[in-house]
Design an enzyme around this catalytic site. Structure first.
Site, short mmCIF file in Angstrom:
data_model
loop_
_atom_site.label_atom_id
_atom_site.label_comp_id
_atom_site.label_asym_id
_atom_site.label_seq_id
_atom_site.Cartn_x
_atom_site.Cartn_y
_atom_site.Cartn_z
N GLY A 49 2.15 4.44 4.58
CA GLY A 49 1.74 5.82 4.35
C GLY A 49 2.76 6.72 3.68
O GLY A 49 2.55 7.93 3.64
N TRP A 51 3.50 7.02 0.46
CA TRP A 51 2.90 7.66 -0.73
C TRP A 51 1.90 8.72 -0.26
O TRP A 51 1.85 9.80 -0.80
CB TRP A 51 2.18 6.62 -1.60
CG TRP A 51 3.08 5.81 -2.48
CD1 TRP A 51 4.37 5.46 -2.23
CD2 TRP A 51 2.77 5.25 -3.77
NE1 TRP A 51 4.88 4.71 -3.26
CE2 TRP A 51 3.91 4.56 -4.22
CE3 TRP A 51 1.63 5.24 -4.56
CZ2 TRP A 51 3.95 3.88 -5.44
CZ3 TRP A 51 1.65 4.57 -5.79
CH2 TRP A 51 2.81 3.90 -6.22
N ASP A 69 -6.44 0.55 2.99
CA ASP A 69 -5.51 -0.58 3.16
C ASP A 69 -6.13 -1.60 4.13
O ASP A 69 -7.00 -1.25 4.94
CB ASP A 69 -4.14 -0.11 3.72
CG ASP A 69 -3.02 -1.10 3.38
OD1 ASP A 69 -2.15 -0.76 2.56
OD2 ASP A 69 -3.03 -2.23 3.94
N ASP A 109 -0.43 0.89 -5.02
CA ASP A 109 0.88 0.27 -4.77
C ASP A 109 0.65 -1.09 -4.09
O ASP A 109 1.50 -1.59 -3.39
CB ASP A 109 1.71 1.21 -3.87
CG ASP A 109 3.19 0.84 -3.83
OD1 ASP A 109 3.69 0.25 -4.79
OD2 ASP A 109 3.83 1.15 -2.81
N LYS A 149 0.50 -0.85 -9.50
CA LYS A 149 1.67 -1.75 -9.48
C LYS A 149 1.24 -3.13 -9.96
O LYS A 149 0.20 -3.64 -9.56
CB LYS A 149 2.21 -1.85 -8.04
CG LYS A 149 3.36 -2.85 -7.91
CD LYS A 149 4.22 -2.58 -6.73
CE LYS A 149 3.62 -3.04 -5.43
NZ LYS A 149 4.49 -2.67 -4.30
#
Ligand SMILES: C[S@@+](CC[C@H](N)C(=O)[O-])C[C@H]1O[C@@H](n2cnc3c(N)ncnc32)[C@H](O)[C@@H]1O
Length: 199
Positions: A49, A51, A69, A109, A149
């Site tokens: 968490g 970001w 997630d 990410d 990413k």
């Protein structure tokens, strides 16, 4: 040998951040002006968490952050933050009716489970990025931004070229907090064009 406790790790500890990766987002945001007050932001691969914490602060009370997630996020955030525990690869793009008008920014990410075999890991990373690009195509507002990413590999430049038809600008960035020995890079695609075609 890999230095585990580098300066970003120490800085994160000192500043009470959830993870050192927050400094990657902060740098990307500083350079590309990704996050603005009032934005709706989708954060894919958001646990633990760090970001999300940064996003919630940058968008302020008028914005909305939605996060996904496989793993839970334990921290509670002030402001409008919505979380779904699910596999991004199974998302259809209609998971967050709260953000009815769409998202200003889609961030990922996500890191795949690594096998240690370079090519296998690059393919897994590309699969995640393809999914992020597909979701961004459905969920971004016109002019919106996407960051994902990617483990740099033979397909990275092709992926960038494909996105170039759908965004005004596409860049590949390696923030300072990204370890030099890591193949991770960030694809930054700015100015979504809903009617643009993939190249
Ligand atoms: C590097 S961490 C993200 C760190 C996060 N940005 C932060 O600053 O706290 C990568 C995350 O991607 C998640 N992830 C990987 N594959 C995923 C998938 N298919 N669906 C959802 N989450 C995924 C992992 O569970 C992991 O929590």
């Amino acid at each position: 040998m890999k230095k585990l406790h580098d300066r970003f790790f120490k800085q994160a500890k000192r500043e009470g951040k959830l993870a050192r990766s927050v400094y990657k987002l902060e740098e990307l945001d500083r350079r590309e002006r990704l996050l603005r007050k009032g934005d709706n932001v989708l954060d894919l691969g958001a646990s633990p968490g760090s970001w999300l914490e940064c996003i919630v602060e940058k968008i302020g009370p008028g914005g909305m952050a939605c996060a996904v997630d496989l793993k839970l996020i334990h921290k509670k955030f002030k402001g409008k933050a919505h979380f779904k525990k699910m596999n991004v690869l199974e998302m259809r793009g209609d998971e967050f009716p709260e953000a009815a008008g769409g998202f200003d920014v889609v961030l990922s990410d996500m890191a795949p489970n690594t096998s240690g075999i370079k090519l296998v890991d690059q393919v897994r990373s590309l699969k995640l990025c393809e999914k992020v690009a597909e979701l961004a195509g459905k969920m971004l507002k016109p002019g919106g931004n996407m960051v994902c990413k990617m483990l740099y590999g033979p397909e990275t430049e092709q992926f960038r070229t494909r996105l170039a038809g759908r965004y005004a600008v596409v860049k590949i960035r390696k923030p300072c907090a990204s370890r030099v020995e890591s193949a991770e890079t960030y694809i930054v695609a700015l100015g979504f064009k809903p009617n643009g075609a993939e190249r």
